[in-house]
Design an enzyme around this catalytic site. Structure first.
Site, PDB file in Angstrom:
ATOM      1  N   LYS A   1       1.017  26.541  -7.518  1.00 50.85           N
ATOM      2  CA  LYS A   1       2.268  25.785  -7.539  1.00 50.85           C
ATOM      3  C   LYS A   1       2.247  24.879  -8.772  1.00 50.85           C
ATOM      4  O   LYS A   1       1.428  23.964  -8.874  1.00 50.85           O
ATOM      5  CB  LYS A   1       2.406  24.948  -6.268  1.00 50.85           C
ATOM      6  CG  LYS A   1       3.646  24.076  -6.238  1.00 50.85           C
ATOM      7  CD  LYS A   1       4.924  24.899  -6.217  1.00 50.85           C
ATOM      8  CE  LYS A   1       5.181  25.492  -4.840  1.00 50.85           C
ATOM      9  NZ  LYS A   1       6.466  26.215  -4.775  1.00 50.85           N
TER      10      LYS A   1
ATOM     11  N   HIS B   1       7.844  34.220   0.757  1.00 51.36           N
ATOM     12  CA  HIS B   1       7.738  32.809   0.422  1.00 51.36           C
ATOM     13  C   HIS B   1       7.235  32.034   1.639  1.00 51.36           C
ATOM     14  O   HIS B   1       7.339  32.487   2.773  1.00 51.36           O
ATOM     15  CB  HIS B   1       9.130  32.316   0.004  1.00 51.36           C
ATOM     16  CG  HIS B   1       9.303  30.839   0.021  1.00 51.36           C
ATOM     17  ND1 HIS B   1       9.865  30.163   1.087  1.00 51.36           N
ATOM     18  CD2 HIS B   1       9.020  29.895  -0.904  1.00 51.36           C
ATOM     19  CE1 HIS B   1       9.914  28.872   0.806  1.00 51.36           C
ATOM     20  NE2 HIS B   1       9.414  28.681  -0.390  1.00 51.36           N
TER      21      HIS B   1
END
Length: 424
Positions: free
Chosen positions: A193, A320
């Protein structure tokens, strides 16, 4: 068979100080646990977002579910649409963090929350695993990816203890985080991330991961926090190191221009989040991989529809994730096991969950060699630990958080922080 009771329980569980383009995770993440029971004694479980706007909708829908046949999914859709049309919900989110916080997805979010529970009940009634109700399994084990975050050592809030994972702001610290996660769970791919540090610092982290784990598939996700020129430059530096390049730019037009400039496979859970955007993406030739999420795509069967659309148009598919517990993890695994097209290992935040804060009987679920292995128990194969559920509900009542706001939390560290994107 008819519904005899519907129980909605908002909960809060400890969340580490994970950094992202929208700010930083608050000390507690919010979820809602749904428990259905039928007149035949069969149960159905669901898990969804716990923010105040979603809770408003969940509570508004409950009276309309009384006596419903859990096989009547069309009836569920009608009731959901009615509630969304008629219910005014609160919303104090600073900006849309992901499709899960987008009010435009309220129908999909509300429907999916109960569709999973309805399907779980159906499968239990029929005495089969949920994956069999979805058409049968094409794989017994669903692969997941190690999900790395830049993070602080502790939350700024004075009453919150040091985080067990420690700080991760340098390549060496991030590599150590990956080593721990892979050693515990056996993951075969890594996602970072990003969109947090400067792009060059994040490039250095990907290069360090590639050096430490040669040949392991790597992904980077800046969550739309890079301008097109930045994304092109970083893409060229990382060419050959990435399995795919996820949402570096904030718009579909930028993603299409990025693909044209670099030829790199681009993945998204931001610019393609419904079938209208899917159609626009095929025309723009923007993203080559769609990251589904049944919580805002409209449930498990709509996720199967998305998989078929990706297959038809030659696109890749994966999943996701957001902060979640075991019910969401198992629902993800059942639908992922049912679709022939699953191009990449799925995302999951589950390794970040405190082992003592799971609500299902038996505690924290386990990955085997980086994958979740489906069993043969009816439905999702899960039961609720009522003591754990009550403890996390009391934590919800005490924590004071009612809607996720990563930007407001970040301003506790940096008062002038805005979260404006793209920032780099």
């Amino acid at each position: 068979m008819h519904l005899s009771s519907v129980k909605i329980t908002p909960i809060a569980f400890k969340d580490p100080p994970l950094l992202n383009a929208a700010g930083i995770h608050e000390p507690y993440a919010l979820r809602t646990i749904i428990e259905l029971e039928s007149d035949t004694g069969h149960i159905g479980l669901g898990e969804t977002y716990g923010d105040a706007p979603v809770l408003d909708l969940l509570h508004a829908l409950v009276p309309l579910l009384a006596g419903m046949n859990p096989f009547d999914l069309n009836g569920l859709r009608r009731r959901v649409q009615q509630v969304v049309d008629q219910t005014r919900v609160s919303d104090n989110t600073a900006f849309t963090l992901a499709p899960g916080t987008d009010p435009a997805k309220n129908v999909q979010k509300l429907y999916s929350a109960f569709e999973v529970a309805f399907l779980d009940m159906q499968a239990r009634y029929l005495g089969m695993p949920l994956v069999d109700l979805l058409g049968g399994r094409v794989r017994d084990a669903v692969p997941f990816s190690a999900y790395l975050f830049f993070k602080y050592a502790r939350h700024v809030d004075a009453d919150y203890p040091d985080d067990a994972w420690g700080e991760a702001l340098t390549p060496a610290q991030l590599v150590a985080q990956a080593e721990t996660m892979i050693a515990r769970h056996g993951f075969k791919s890594i996602k970072l991330k990003a969109g947090v540090l400067t792009p060059q610092e994040e490039v250095a982290c990907i290069q360090a991961l590639a050096d430490r784990f040669p040949g392991m598939p790597l992904r980077i996700d800046p969550n739309g926090n890079w301008a097109l020129d930045t994304a092109i430059d970083v893409g060229k530096q990382l060419d050959g190191l990435l399995e795919y390049y996820e949402d570096p730019c904030p718009t579909l037009a930028d993603m299409a221009a990025l693909h044209q400039a670099t030829g790199m496979p681009l993945a998204t859970n931001m610019v393609v989040t419904d079938l209208a955007q899917f159609r626009a993406n095929t025309m723009a030739q923007g993203c080559q991989i769609i990251l589904s999420d049944h919580h805002y795509w409209g449930g498990l069967r709509d996720t199967q529809l998305l998989a078929r659309m990706c297959e038809t148009f030659g696109l890749g598919l994966s999943m996701h994730s957001n902060s979640h517990l075991g019910i969401s993890l198992v629902a993800m695994a059942h639908v992922a096991a049912s679709v022939p097209l699953l191009s990449y290992a799925c995302d999951t935040h589950y390794p970040w969950l405190d082992p003592d804060e799971e609500v299902v009987v038996g505690g924290q679920l386990r990955f085997q060699d980086g994958a979740f292995v489906l069993g043969d128990a009816p439905g999702l194969g899960l039961e609720i630990d009522q003591d754990a559920l009550e403890r996390l509900h009391q934590q919800y009542l005490a924590c004071g958080i009612r809607s996720r706001n990563d930007a407001a939390q970040m301003r506790k560290y940096q008062p002038d922080w805005t979260g404006k994107a793209p920032r780099f």
